[in-house]
Motif scaffolding. Structure first.
Motif, mmCIF file in Angstrom:
data_model
loop_
_atom_site.group_PDB
_atom_site.id
_atom_site.type_symbol
_atom_site.label_atom_id
_atom_site.label_comp_id
_atom_site.label_asym_id
_atom_site.label_seq_id
_atom_site.Cartn_x
_atom_site.Cartn_y
_atom_site.Cartn_z
ATOM 1 N N LEU A 34 0.790 -0.979 -0.289
ATOM 2 C CA LEU A 34 0.335 0.075 0.380
ATOM 3 C C LEU A 34 1.249 0.628 -0.150
ATOM 4 O O LEU A 34 1.555 1.008 0.644
ATOM 5 N N GLY A 35 0.799 2.206 -0.929
ATOM 6 C CA GLY A 35 2.072 3.484 -0.876
ATOM 7 C C GLY A 35 1.103 4.483 -0.733
ATOM 8 O O GLY A 35 -0.350 4.581 -1.078
ATOM 9 N N TRP A 36 1.393 5.465 -0.318
ATOM 10 C CA TRP A 36 0.357 6.983 -1.495
ATOM 11 C C TRP A 36 1.812 7.659 -1.479
ATOM 12 O O TRP A 36 2.985 7.932 -1.609
ATOM 13 N N PHE A 37 0.964 8.565 -1.805
ATOM 14 C CA PHE A 37 1.250 9.233 -3.291
ATOM 15 C C PHE A 37 1.231 11.065 -3.951
ATOM 16 O O PHE A 37 0.088 10.926 -2.589
ATOM 17 N N ARG A 45 3.603 12.746 -10.511
ATOM 18 C CA ARG A 45 3.463 12.252 -9.180
ATOM 19 C C ARG A 45 4.356 11.777 -8.776
ATOM 20 O O ARG A 45 5.016 10.941 -9.242
ATOM 21 N N GLU A 46 4.923 11.878 -6.831
ATOM 22 C CA GLU A 46 5.556 10.989 -6.243
ATOM 23 C C GLU A 46 5.275 10.541 -5.463
ATOM 24 O O GLU A 46 4.301 10.834 -4.747
ATOM 25 N N GLY A 47 6.041 9.767 -5.306
ATOM 26 C CA GLY A 47 5.737 8.823 -4.102
ATOM 27 C C GLY A 47 6.554 8.848 -2.940
ATOM 28 O O GLY A 47 6.936 10.230 -2.690
ATOM 29 N N VAL A 48 5.203 8.827 -1.623
ATOM 30 C CA VAL A 48 5.659 9.603 -0.776
ATOM 31 C C VAL A 48 5.514 8.454 0.351
ATOM 32 O O VAL A 48 7.314 8.936 1.549
ATOM 33 N N ALA A 49 4.694 6.865 0.633
ATOM 34 C CA ALA A 49 5.707 6.414 1.322
ATOM 35 C C ALA A 49 5.031 4.988 0.887
ATOM 36 O O ALA A 49 3.176 4.915 0.613
ATOM 37 N N SER A 55 4.187 -5.137 7.280
ATOM 38 C CA SER A 55 4.757 -3.229 7.642
ATOM 39 C C SER A 55 5.820 -3.481 7.750
ATOM 40 O O SER A 55 5.909 -2.188 8.998
ATOM 41 N N ASP A 56 6.641 -3.703 7.135
ATOM 42 C CA ASP A 56 7.695 -2.668 6.745
ATOM 43 C C ASP A 56 7.802 -1.322 5.940
ATOM 44 O O ASP A 56 6.284 -1.189 4.833
ATOM 45 N N THR A 57 8.445 -0.169 6.107
ATOM 46 C CA THR A 57 7.601 0.560 5.448
ATOM 47 C C THR A 57 9.088 1.790 4.357
ATOM 48 O O THR A 57 10.321 1.385 5.273
ATOM 49 N N THR A 58 8.725 2.481 3.573
ATOM 50 C CA THR A 58 9.812 3.034 2.583
ATOM 51 C C THR A 58 9.185 4.997 2.922
ATOM 52 O O THR A 58 7.396 4.821 3.164
ATOM 53 N N TYR A 59 10.400 5.415 3.080
ATOM 54 C CA TYR A 59 9.830 7.042 2.497
ATOM 55 C C TYR A 59 10.621 8.076 1.753
ATOM 56 O O TYR A 59 11.877 7.394 1.425
ATOM 57 N N ALA A 60 9.814 8.920 1.265
ATOM 58 C CA ALA A 60 10.541 9.757 0.299
ATOM 59 C C ALA A 60 11.543 10.731 0.685
ATOM 60 O O ALA A 60 11.372 11.187 2.388
ATOM 61 N N ASP A 61 12.530 10.507 0.699
ATOM 62 C CA ASP A 61 13.769 11.660 1.601
ATOM 63 C C ASP A 61 12.869 12.876 2.132
ATOM 64 O O ASP A 61 13.618 13.169 2.860
ATOM 65 N N SER A 62 11.834 13.318 1.223
ATOM 66 C CA SER A 62 11.445 14.676 1.347
ATOM 67 C C SER A 62 11.080 14.522 3.183
ATOM 68 O O SER A 62 10.592 15.767 3.102
ATOM 69 N N ALA A 96 -2.539 4.126 -2.755
ATOM 70 C CA ALA A 96 -2.756 3.335 -3.714
ATOM 71 C C ALA A 96 -2.190 1.991 -3.659
ATOM 72 O O ALA A 96 -1.624 1.528 -2.696
ATOM 73 N N VAL A 97 -2.684 -0.144 -4.916
ATOM 74 C CA VAL A 97 -2.561 -0.893 -4.065
ATOM 75 C C VAL A 97 -1.480 -1.352 -5.384
ATOM 76 O O VAL A 97 -2.033 -1.134 -5.637
ATOM 77 N N ARG A 98 -0.199 -2.141 -4.817
ATOM 78 C CA ARG A 98 -0.089 -3.029 -5.887
ATOM 79 C C ARG A 98 0.161 -4.243 -4.900
ATOM 80 O O ARG A 98 0.304 -5.057 -4.502
ATOM 81 N N ARG A 99 0.523 -5.563 -6.469
ATOM 82 C CA ARG A 99 0.823 -6.910 -5.709
ATOM 83 C C ARG A 99 2.146 -6.576 -5.351
ATOM 84 O O ARG A 99 3.019 -6.217 -6.136
ATOM 85 N N GLY A 100 2.975 -7.919 -4.612
ATOM 86 C CA GLY A 100 4.484 -8.192 -4.106
ATOM 87 C C GLY A 100 5.275 -6.275 -3.015
ATOM 88 O O GLY A 100 4.032 -5.717 -2.432
ATOM 89 N N ARG A 101 6.242 -6.795 -3.872
ATOM 90 C CA ARG A 101 6.919 -5.332 -3.149
ATOM 91 C C ARG A 101 6.610 -4.380 -3.514
ATOM 92 O O ARG A 101 6.172 -3.885 -4.177
ATOM 93 N N CYS A 102 7.201 -3.209 -1.816
ATOM 94 C CA CYS A 102 6.757 -1.565 -2.883
ATOM 95 C C CYS A 102 8.521 -1.179 -3.505
ATOM 96 O O CYS A 102 9.070 -1.689 -3.546
ATOM 97 N N TYR A 103 7.481 -0.450 -3.699
ATOM 98 C CA TYR A 103 8.652 1.329 -4.789
ATOM 99 C C TYR A 103 8.348 2.062 -4.902
ATOM 100 O O TYR A 103 6.588 2.407 -3.976
ATOM 101 N N LEU A 104 8.000 2.791 -4.919
ATOM 102 C CA LEU A 104 7.618 4.571 -4.620
ATOM 103 C C LEU A 104 7.597 5.266 -5.795
ATOM 104 O O LEU A 104 6.736 6.650 -5.506
#
Length: 122
Positions: A34-37, A45-49, A55-62, A96-104
């Motif tokens: 699950l992602g926030w853009f 459009r840019e990825g935010v988190a 429940s592993d998370t990633t974040y944009a540097d900003s 937004a939602v996608r299958r599998g791994r997360c990408y920003l």
């Protein structure tokens, strides 16, 4: 049918906080990301988190250190806690939602919500 509905947007002053929510339904992926853009006027459009099924998370540097992504599996709801907001955070925020791994980047995210406006004034 997959459905994502964002809420919680609004107008705040610099330094303020908002909590966005995304109610998700209709997907049964055993592993999903699950992602926030966000998209500001005149910008791409840019990825935010993102948050994955573990429940592993990633974040944009900003937004690192200011935003926190989380989810409540029992409620099928994704959250984005936004603190220390800046005018440059002004944008429409989408989940937004996608299958599998997360990408920003937005590649592979098949389903999107309608967006919620966040406006930060100086």
């Amino acid at each position: 049918q997959v459905r994502l509905v964002e809420s919680g947007g609004g107008s705040v002053q610099t330094g303020g906080s908002l909590r966005l929510a995304c109610a998700a339904s209709g997907y049964t992926y055993s592993s999903a990301c699950l992602g926030w853009f966000r998209q500001a006027p005149g910008k791409e459009r840019e990825g935010v988190a993102t948050i994955d099924h573990d429940s592993d998370t990633t974040y944009a540097d900003s937004v690192k250190g200011r935003f926190t992504v989380s989810k409540d599996n029992a409620k099928n709801t994704l959250y984005l806690q936004m603190n220390s907001l800046k005018p440059e955070d002004t944008a429409i925020y989408y989940c937004a939602v996608r299958r599998g791994r997360c990408y920003l980047n937005s590649y592979g995210y098949l389903y999107w919500g309608q967006g919620t406006q966040v406006t930060v004034s100086s």
